[in-house]
Write a protein that holds these residues in place. Structure first.
Motif, PDB file in Angstrom:
ATOM      1  N   UNK A   1       0.810  -1.228   0.000  1.00  0.00           N
ATOM      2  CA  UNK A   1       0.000   0.000   0.000  1.00  0.00           C
ATOM      3  C   UNK A   1       0.844   1.279   0.000  1.00  0.00           C
ATOM      4  N   UNK A   2       2.164   1.143   0.121  1.00  0.00           N
ATOM      5  CA  UNK A   2       3.039   2.301   0.063  1.00  0.00           C
ATOM      6  C   UNK A   2       3.160   3.081   1.352  1.00  0.00           C
ATOM      7  N   UNK A   3       2.699   2.492   2.446  1.00  0.00           N
ATOM      8  CA  UNK A   3       2.791   3.146   3.752  1.00  0.00           C
ATOM      9  C   UNK A   3       2.516   2.105   4.829  1.00  0.00           C
ATOM     10  N   UNK A   4       2.937   2.388   6.058  1.00  0.00           N
ATOM     11  CA  UNK A   4       2.596   1.507   7.161  1.00  0.00           C
ATOM     12  C   UNK A   4       1.087   1.543   7.357  1.00  0.00           C
ATOM     13  N   UNK A   5       0.518   0.368   7.491  1.00  0.00           N
ATOM     14  CA  UNK A   5      -0.927   0.274   7.687  1.00  0.00           C
ATOM     15  C   UNK A   5      -1.240  -0.599   8.887  1.00  0.00           C
ATOM     16  N   UNK A   6      -2.350  -0.294   9.534  1.00  0.00           N
ATOM     17  CA  UNK A   6      -2.861  -1.142  10.610  1.00  0.00           C
ATOM     18  C   UNK A   6      -4.211  -1.734  10.201  1.00  0.00           C
ATOM     19  N   UNK A   7      -4.533  -1.616   8.906  1.00  0.00           N
ATOM     20  CA  UNK A   7      -5.783  -2.164   8.387  1.00  0.00           C
ATOM     21  C   UNK A   7      -5.765  -3.679   8.531  1.00  0.00           C
ATOM     22  N   UNK A   8      -6.687  -4.191   9.322  1.00  0.00           N
ATOM     23  CA  UNK A   8      -6.716  -5.623   9.654  1.00  0.00           C
ATOM     24  C   UNK A   8      -6.797  -6.506   8.408  1.00  0.00           C
ATOM     25  N   UNK A   9      -7.606  -6.123   7.435  1.00  0.00           N
ATOM     26  CA  UNK A   9      -7.760  -6.944   6.233  1.00  0.00           C
ATOM     27  C   UNK A   9      -6.460  -7.015   5.440  1.00  0.00           C
ATOM     28  N   UNK A  10      -5.772  -5.901   5.311  1.00  0.00           N
ATOM     29  CA  UNK A  10      -4.500  -5.897   4.572  1.00  0.00           C
ATOM     30  C   UNK A  10      -3.433  -6.704   5.309  1.00  0.00           C
ATOM     31  N   UNK A  11      -3.425  -6.602   6.627  1.00  0.00           N
ATOM     32  CA  UNK A  11      -2.453  -7.363   7.417  1.00  0.00           C
ATOM     33  C   UNK A  11      -2.754  -8.859   7.361  1.00  0.00           C
ATOM     34  N   UNK A  12      -4.022  -9.215   7.444  1.00  0.00           N
ATOM     35  CA  UNK A  12      -4.412 -10.630   7.333  1.00  0.00           C
ATOM     36  C   UNK A  12      -4.009 -11.185   5.969  1.00  0.00           C
ATOM     37  N   UNK A  13      -4.208 -10.392   4.921  1.00  0.00           N
ATOM     38  CA  UNK A  13      -3.839 -10.829   3.569  1.00  0.00           C
ATOM     39  C   UNK A  13      -2.330 -11.032   3.464  1.00  0.00           C
ATOM     40  N   UNK A  14      -1.551 -10.122   4.046  1.00  0.00           N
ATOM     41  CA  UNK A  14      -0.088 -10.260   4.026  1.00  0.00           C
ATOM     42  C   UNK A  14       0.347 -11.488   4.809  1.00  0.00           C
ATOM     43  N   UNK A  15      -0.294 -11.747   5.947  1.00  0.00           N
ATOM     44  CA  UNK A  15       0.037 -12.926   6.760  1.00  0.00           C
ATOM     45  C   UNK A  15      -0.302 -14.204   5.997  1.00  0.00           C
ATOM     46  N   UNK A  16      -1.454 -14.215   5.338  1.00  0.00           N
ATOM     47  CA  UNK A  16      -1.861 -15.378   4.546  1.00  0.00           C
ATOM     48  C   UNK A  16      -0.874 -15.625   3.407  1.00  0.00           C
ATOM     49  N   UNK A  17      -0.453 -14.559   2.721  1.00  0.00           N
ATOM     50  CA  UNK A  17       0.511 -14.697   1.625  1.00  0.00           C
ATOM     51  C   UNK A  17       1.828 -15.265   2.148  1.00  0.00           C
TER      52      UNK A  17
END
Length: 125
Positions: free
Chosen positions: A103-119
């Protein structure tokens, strides 16, 4: 504002002595800009932090930063870098880094973090 409590300092140092993919212990931010740091480790020198830095230019990156330099930053209106008193990390640093790169920045968005963890889990297979 005190940037680190004694408990946070001890946890950061312990993480620094036991290298791994630690959950960030502390989040620093600029109250007048986009700069943000997620930090899970502190070297034994008591000054060199390791973590994810985002200075607001669209390219967050992992690396080392100086606690004393962050503490010395003087911002407009006499403000300084602050510690997010409400930050609670839920993922290891690499998950935050992967999501930030997407996303080009630090995020705390749960959905984006879950997607990164899944990947990460998918890539580990």
């Amino acid at each position: 504002m005190l940037l680190l409590t004694q408990d946070q300092r001890e946890c950061l140092i312990s993480n620094g002595q036991n290298r791994g993919d630690h959950v960030p212990v502390v989040k620093f931010f600029s109250p007048v800009g986009a700069a943000t740091w997620l930090l899970p480790e502190l070297d034994g020198d008591g000054d060199t932090l390791f973590g994810l830095a985002d200075l607001g230019f669209g390219c967050p990156e992992l690396g080392s930063v100086s606690l004393s330099e962050i503490a010395a930053v003087t911002l407009p209106l006499g403000l300084s870098i602050e510690r997010d008193l409400h930050f609670e990390a839920c993922f290891p640093l690499t998950v935050y880094a992967d999501a930030a790169r997407l996303v080009g920045r630090i995020t705390e968005d749960e959905a984006r973090l879950e997607a990164a963890a899944l990947a990460q889990r998918e890539n580990a297979r």
